[in-house]
Design an enzyme around this catalytic site. Structure first.
Site, mmCIF file in Angstrom:
data_model
loop_
_atom_site.group_PDB
_atom_site.id
_atom_site.type_symbol
_atom_site.label_atom_id
_atom_site.label_comp_id
_atom_site.label_asym_id
_atom_site.label_seq_id
_atom_site.Cartn_x
_atom_site.Cartn_y
_atom_site.Cartn_z
ATOM 1 N N ARG A 51 2.388 -24.254 5.280
ATOM 2 C CA ARG A 51 1.520 -24.910 6.043
ATOM 3 C C ARG A 51 0.138 -24.841 4.846
ATOM 4 N NH1 ARG A 51 -1.405 -27.308 9.280
ATOM 5 N NH2 ARG A 51 0.268 -26.982 11.128
ATOM 6 N N TYR A 105 -8.058 -41.639 -14.044
ATOM 7 C CA TYR A 105 -6.659 -42.475 -13.827
ATOM 8 C C TYR A 105 -6.672 -43.318 -12.705
ATOM 9 C CZ TYR A 105 -2.367 -40.928 -11.460
ATOM 10 O OH TYR A 105 -1.073 -41.849 -10.764
ATOM 11 N N ASP A 177 -11.583 -33.580 -13.906
ATOM 12 C CA ASP A 177 -9.725 -34.094 -13.486
ATOM 13 C C ASP A 177 -9.607 -33.343 -14.534
ATOM 14 O OD1 ASP A 177 -7.486 -34.141 -13.880
ATOM 15 O OD2 ASP A 177 -7.379 -36.029 -12.693
ATOM 16 N N LYS A 202 1.611 -32.011 -14.730
ATOM 17 C CA LYS A 202 1.657 -32.258 -16.028
ATOM 18 C C LYS A 202 2.142 -31.306 -16.377
ATOM 19 C CE LYS A 202 0.947 -36.422 -14.607
ATOM 20 N NZ LYS A 202 0.304 -36.546 -13.253
HETATM 21 N N1 PLP Z 1 -4.829 -36.578 -12.362
HETATM 22 C C1 PLP Z 1 -4.285 -36.909 -13.429
HETATM 23 C C2 PLP Z 1 -5.319 -37.213 -15.084
HETATM 24 C C3 PLP Z 1 -3.144 -38.377 -13.935
HETATM 25 O O1 PLP Z 1 -3.225 -38.674 -14.696
HETATM 26 C C4 PLP Z 1 -2.636 -38.151 -12.528
HETATM 27 C C5 PLP Z 1 -1.251 -38.736 -12.790
HETATM 28 O O2 PLP Z 1 -0.665 -38.734 -13.416
HETATM 29 C C6 PLP Z 1 -3.035 -36.964 -11.384
HETATM 30 C C7 PLP Z 1 -4.641 -36.837 -11.484
HETATM 31 C C8 PLP Z 1 -2.428 -37.408 -10.293
HETATM 32 O O3 PLP Z 1 -0.706 -36.064 -10.330
HETATM 33 P P1 PLP Z 1 -0.287 -36.387 -9.271
HETATM 34 O O4 PLP Z 1 1.274 -37.913 -9.910
HETATM 35 O O5 PLP Z 1 0.446 -35.041 -9.317
HETATM 36 O O6 PLP Z 1 -0.194 -36.552 -7.757
#
Ligand code: PLP
Length: 386
Positions: A51, A105, A177, A202
């Site tokens: 953890r 997102y 991000d 991703k």
């Molecule tokens: N940031 C972006 C641009 C995303 O497209 C996503 C998920 O689709 C996330 C963050 C969140 O990621 P996770 O699904 O791995 O928690």
């Protein structure tokens, strides 16, 4: 002798690998042990325990991610949302206020609008294209500015350099991000950002078989975020660490192919009579195309578009395509296609979606590694008689 490691391709494969190799292993073995022998550590956060994100599998990833984005330190987490929430709670928690890009997102948007008010974190949304308007949104407790490199799902490219500069001027933490661009196309720290965040689910992993996240940036900030993550319990399992490390080795070749393929597909869609508009930063018609050319090494493999005949035509198209799988998520070897209004952005209210410009008819495509010609032929057939 030290290994030459200037290129991102080399870093993705070798940065941070254990020296000497553990048992001579070429791939990092999986350390599936929840705890490790006590070695006199004085600090709780240094105890060797899964953890606390410090198994050899975590250590390799942390060093590798920091190297590929040219930054000081990195931390992996159990999902992109775990990385984002632990980061924001660390930086903005305790009665802070933050500025966030108005189109994000859906999961991040929902965290900011649905959970943060209950946690006493205030958020104001800003137009990432209009730096002149940001100053009036500042408050005495503003701690951070948060943007996406290429926004989900409209592929907007905000004034990223202005966001990093604004944070420096006003003593805020700048965060981006970087999921859609990936470190191959954009390295946020070179542009002046303090922290970069990823859904490693991703592109970084790239094979659609794990959920993982990462935050990369200045050492002091990452140390504080790790302490929060240690308490929240959002560490990444070592087996998922192993898969993420394996996936990252091919990131550069995957993303470069996907950049090229997505541009061909975007151009094909843009000239098709059934298509009303295409959002892709590599197209000359994109409002921020010049900015994207200056900032990025490639435009990524995400695009969104609308058909002239709206939702019905979109549904018909989705039911007719043969190669892309109709599914949320993105960034893998298989092309995926979805309508954000009913998947990635379904948690937003219809009013919030409308305000952000996300119509019900919008189709989002994640271009995979299939032959571009096959994808174009598939789309041509699916659009016939539209
Ligand atoms: N940031 C972006 C641009 C995303 O497209 C996503 C998920 O689709 C996330 C963050 C969140 O990621 P996770 O699904 O791995 O928690």
């Amino acid at each position: 002798m030290t290994m030459p490691m200037k290129g991102i391709e080399t870093k993705l494969i070798h940065a941070g690998e254990p020296q000497p190799r553990i048992g001579g292993a070429v791939a990092t073995p999986i350390f599936q042990s929840s705890t490790f022998v006590y070695e006199g550590q004085a600090d709780y956060h240094d105890l060797k325990y899964i953890r606390l994100s410090n198994t050899p599998n975590h250590d390799v990833l942390h060093a590798r991610l920091a190297a590929v984005e040219g930054s000081e330190r990195a931390l992996v987490a159990s999902s992109g949302m775990a990385a984002i929430s632990a980061t924001l709670i660390t930086i903005v928690g305790g009665g802070g206020h933050m500025l966030a890009q108005d189109c994000l997102y859906g999961g991040t948007h929902d965290l900011l609008t649905q959970d943060f008010p209950r946690l006493g974190i205030e958020v104001d949304f800003i137009d990432a294209n209009e730096p002149a308007t940001w100053r009036e949104a500042l408050k005495s407790n503003t701690k951070a500015i948060y943007v996406e490199t290429i926004s989900n799902p409209l592929m907007q490219v905000g004034d990223l350099i202005a966001a990093a500069d604004f944070a420096r001027t006003h003593k805020l933490v700048s965060m981006v991000d970087n999921t859609f661009a990936s470190p191959v196309n954009f390295r946020p720290h070179e542009a002046g950002f303090d922290l970069s965040l990823h859904s490693a689910t991703k592109y970084l992993n790239g094979h659609g078989d794990i959920v993982a996240g990462a935050v990369i940036g200045r050492a002091g900030l990452i140390k504080s975020i790790k302490r929060t993550l240690d308490h929240l319990g959002g560490s990444l399992d070592p087996h998922a660490c192993f898969l993420l490390e394996r996936g990252m080795k091919t990131l550069a070749v995957r993303v470069r192919y996907q950049n090229e393929s997505a541009l061909k597909i975007a151009r094909f869609l843009e000239q098709h009579r059934a298509v009303a508009r295409v959002n892709y930063p590599g197209l000359e018609s994109h409002p921020a195309n010049l900015r994207a050319c200056e900032l990025f090494d490639g435009f990524g493999a995400m695009l969104s578009f609308e058909l002239k005949d709206g939702v019905m035509a979109a549904e018909r198209f989705l039911s007719r395509v043969m190669i892309p799988i109709v599914a949320p998520s993105l960034g893998g070897v298989e092309s995926l296609i979805t309508r954000p209004a009913i998947t990635s952005h379904a948690g937003m209210s219809p009013e919030d979606r409308e305000r952000a410009g996300i119509s019900d008819a919008l189709i989002r495509l994640s271009v995979g590694l299939e032959a571009s010609e096959d994808l174009i032929e598939d789309f041509e057939t699916a659009l016939a008689d539209s």
